[in-house]
Design a protein around this motif. Structure first.
Motif, PDB file in Angstrom:
ATOM      1  N   LEU A  26      -2.782 -21.336 -69.055  1.00 13.60           N
ATOM      2  CA  LEU A  26      -2.278 -22.315 -68.092  1.00 13.60           C
ATOM      3  C   LEU A  26      -3.147 -22.338 -66.833  1.00 13.60           C
ATOM      4  O   LEU A  26      -3.585 -23.409 -66.382  1.00 13.60           O
ATOM      5  CB  LEU A  26      -0.828 -21.996 -67.729  1.00 13.60           C
ATOM      6  CG  LEU A  26      -0.174 -22.909 -66.687  1.00 13.60           C
ATOM      7  CD1 LEU A  26      -0.062 -24.325 -67.222  1.00 13.60           C
ATOM      8  CD2 LEU A  26       1.192 -22.377 -66.287  1.00 13.60           C
ATOM      9  N   ILE A  27      -3.412 -21.168 -66.263  1.00 16.87           N
ATOM     10  CA  ILE A  27      -4.197 -21.095 -65.031  1.00 16.87           C
ATOM     11  C   ILE A  27      -5.646 -21.462 -65.295  1.00 16.87           C
ATOM     12  O   ILE A  27      -6.306 -22.114 -64.457  1.00 16.87           O
ATOM     13  CB  ILE A  27      -4.089 -19.690 -64.412  1.00 16.87           C
ATOM     14  CG1 ILE A  27      -2.660 -19.466 -63.891  1.00 16.87           C
ATOM     15  CG2 ILE A  27      -5.081 -19.510 -63.267  1.00 16.87           C
ATOM     16  CD1 ILE A  27      -2.208 -20.491 -62.855  1.00 16.87           C
ATOM     17  N   ASP A  67      -6.671 -23.656 -67.405  1.00 19.72           N
ATOM     18  CA  ASP A  67      -6.701 -25.118 -67.479  1.00 19.72           C
ATOM     19  C   ASP A  67      -6.600 -25.741 -66.090  1.00 19.72           C
ATOM     20  O   ASP A  67      -7.358 -26.664 -65.758  1.00 19.72           O
ATOM     21  CB  ASP A  67      -5.564 -25.616 -68.367  1.00 19.72           C
ATOM     22  CG  ASP A  67      -5.529 -27.129 -68.446  1.00 19.72           C
ATOM     23  OD1 ASP A  67      -6.493 -27.740 -68.946  1.00 19.72           O
ATOM     24  OD2 ASP A  67      -4.532 -27.723 -67.972  1.00 19.72           O
ATOM     25  N   GLU A  68      -5.671 -25.233 -65.265  1.00 10.73           N
ATOM     26  CA  GLU A  68      -5.480 -25.802 -63.930  1.00 10.73           C
ATOM     27  C   GLU A  68      -6.700 -25.568 -63.042  1.00 10.73           C
ATOM     28  O   GLU A  68      -7.125 -26.460 -62.305  1.00 10.73           O
ATOM     29  CB  GLU A  68      -4.226 -25.214 -63.271  1.00 10.73           C
ATOM     30  CG  GLU A  68      -2.922 -25.716 -63.859  1.00 10.73           C
ATOM     31  CD  GLU A  68      -2.795 -27.228 -63.776  1.00 10.73           C
ATOM     32  OE1 GLU A  68      -3.218 -27.819 -62.752  1.00 10.73           O
ATOM     33  OE2 GLU A  68      -2.295 -27.836 -64.738  1.00 10.73           O
ATOM     34  N   CYS A  69      -7.263 -24.364 -63.106  1.00  8.83           N
ATOM     35  CA  CYS A  69      -8.462 -24.081 -62.302  1.00  8.83           C
ATOM     36  C   CYS A  69      -9.655 -24.913 -62.802  1.00  8.83           C
ATOM     37  O   CYS A  69     -10.505 -25.326 -62.012  1.00  8.83           O
ATOM     38  CB  CYS A  69      -8.791 -22.590 -62.361  1.00  8.83           C
ATOM     39  SG  CYS A  69      -7.656 -21.574 -61.382  1.00  8.83           S
ATOM     40  N   ARG A 124      -9.404 -27.930 -63.999  1.00  7.65           N
ATOM     41  CA  ARG A 124      -9.196 -29.273 -63.440  1.00  7.65           C
ATOM     42  C   ARG A 124      -9.564 -29.317 -61.952  1.00  7.65           C
ATOM     43  O   ARG A 124     -10.159 -30.292 -61.475  1.00  7.65           O
ATOM     44  CB  ARG A 124      -7.735 -29.694 -63.628  1.00  7.65           C
ATOM     45  CG  ARG A 124      -7.356 -29.965 -65.079  1.00  7.65           C
ATOM     46  CD  ARG A 124      -5.860 -30.228 -65.205  1.00  7.65           C
ATOM     47  NE  ARG A 124      -5.476 -30.403 -66.591  1.00  7.65           N
ATOM     48  CZ  ARG A 124      -5.459 -31.572 -67.225  1.00  7.65           C
ATOM     49  NH1 ARG A 124      -5.829 -32.668 -66.580  1.00  7.65           N
ATOM     50  NH2 ARG A 124      -5.099 -31.650 -68.484  1.00  7.65           N
TER      51      ARG A 124
END
Length: 338
Positions: free
Chosen positions: A175-176, A178-180, A182
């Motif tokens: 999850l992190i 992917d977010e980082c 982006r």
């Protein structure tokens, strides 16, 4: 009916117009909307118009000059003492007239269209730089919570960030990661946008004789500093000498004198803080370069001596003050803002 002066309190949709004749009698006292305001001013006989140097003032100044009027812009802090106890649009317009008619009144130079374009580009760049710093800080903060420490410098950050996202065994959850990822894409987009804006500024700067001479003759001044100075100063004729320009930028000592005793403190920090920051940072670079050089020219020797006597920061501000005066001298010699 001869009108001595017209004061205008500007807003986006509402405009208060206040005019007096040669006997200081009120002859105009109207509140107008935007469309009526343009028509009203286009039909006025040629007059001297005073306005605060606020949002939209430079646009209105150019428009009124095209109608044949003489336009004077006043800094808002110089109007405030004349507004009175109750602040409203009418009192503001009256205060603008009173401030403008003072013998010691000082005015702000109206900017041309291309100067506003150049200043707008610098403001866009400032905004994107803030976005860039916010994104890199957010990514570094999130990564540090998972034991991944990223460098501050942009070049090293980019390289290590790519490696970190590709490393599947560094403890980042999907999850992190992917977010980082982006956020990193957003960072790259903003970085590209900054480069685009800087290329536009550079293209404009290359066409300016002032910027070319400032880069060549003033140590610590590059195209970004010189172009920002040129965009911010407006009408160079509004200043009598280089010291006034330094005072306008807040690079002269704050004075608190009394009883015949002169007391000078730290610099006043008046005016455009972003432009002052650019000039001081360039001066710091010039001071560091002077301290490292072994073969001094006259300028380097003077900077080196001042740095040893007063300290690095004082020397840097002194160099910034000198650079402002030199840029003004170059601009004044060219006799016309390009």
């Amino acid at each position: 009916m001869e009108i001595k002066a017209i004061g205008i309190d500007l807003a986006k949709e509402s405009f208060q117009v206040y005019g007096i004749d040669a006997q200081n009698k009120v002859v105009i006292d109207k509140k107008l909307n935007r469309s009526n305001f343009k028509v009203f001013m286009s039909r006025r006989p040629i007059s001297r118009i005073y306005m605060e140097a606020c949002s939209g003032a430079h646009y209105w100044a150019r428009l009124f000059k095209s109608y044949g009027h003489e336009v004077k812009l006043i800094a808002p802090h110089r109007v405030k003492p004349f507004v009175g106890h109750q602040k409203n649009d009418r009192n503001d317009a009256r205060g603008i007239v009173e401030a403008g008619l003072r013998p010691e009144a000082r005015f702000v130079g109206a900017k041309s269209l291309w100067q506003q374009d150049l200043q707008s580009l610098h403001k866009v760049r400032d905004l994107k730089l803030k976005h860039q710093v916010a994104l890199i800080n957010q990514i570094r903060g999130l990564m540090s919570e998972y034991g991944v420490i990223l460098p501050k410098t942009h070049s090293k950050f980019k390289t290590l960030m790519v490696e970190t996202l590709e490393d599947g065994e560094n403890g980042l959850s999907p999850l992190i990661r992917d977010e980082c990822g982006r956020l990193f894409k957003d960072y790259l987009v903003v970085s590209d946008r900054i480069n685009e804006v800087e290329e536009k500024i550079k293209a404009i700067a290359k066409e300016s004789e002032f910027v070319k001479r400032a880069e060549r003759e003033v140590k610590g001044v590059g195209y970004l500093v010189a172009s920002r100075f040129l965009a911010s100063i407006g009408d160079v004729g509004a200043f009598r000498n280089g010291r006034e320009v330094s005072a306008w930028l807040g690079l002269v000592p704050r004075q608190h004198s009394t009883g015949g005793r002169t007391r000078l403190g730290r610099i006043s920090k008046h005016g455009d803080s972003e432009l002052r920051k650019f000039i001081v940072q360039g001066a710091r670079a010039a001071t560091i370069a002077a301290m490292r050089k072994k073969d001094f020219d006259w300028d380097h020797e003077k900077i080196h001596r001042l740095s040893e006597q007063k300290g690095f920061n004082v020397a840097s501000v002194a160099v910034a003050n000198r650079n402002v005066r030199r840029m003004f001298a170059i601009l004044n010699k060219l006799s016309v803002v390009q």
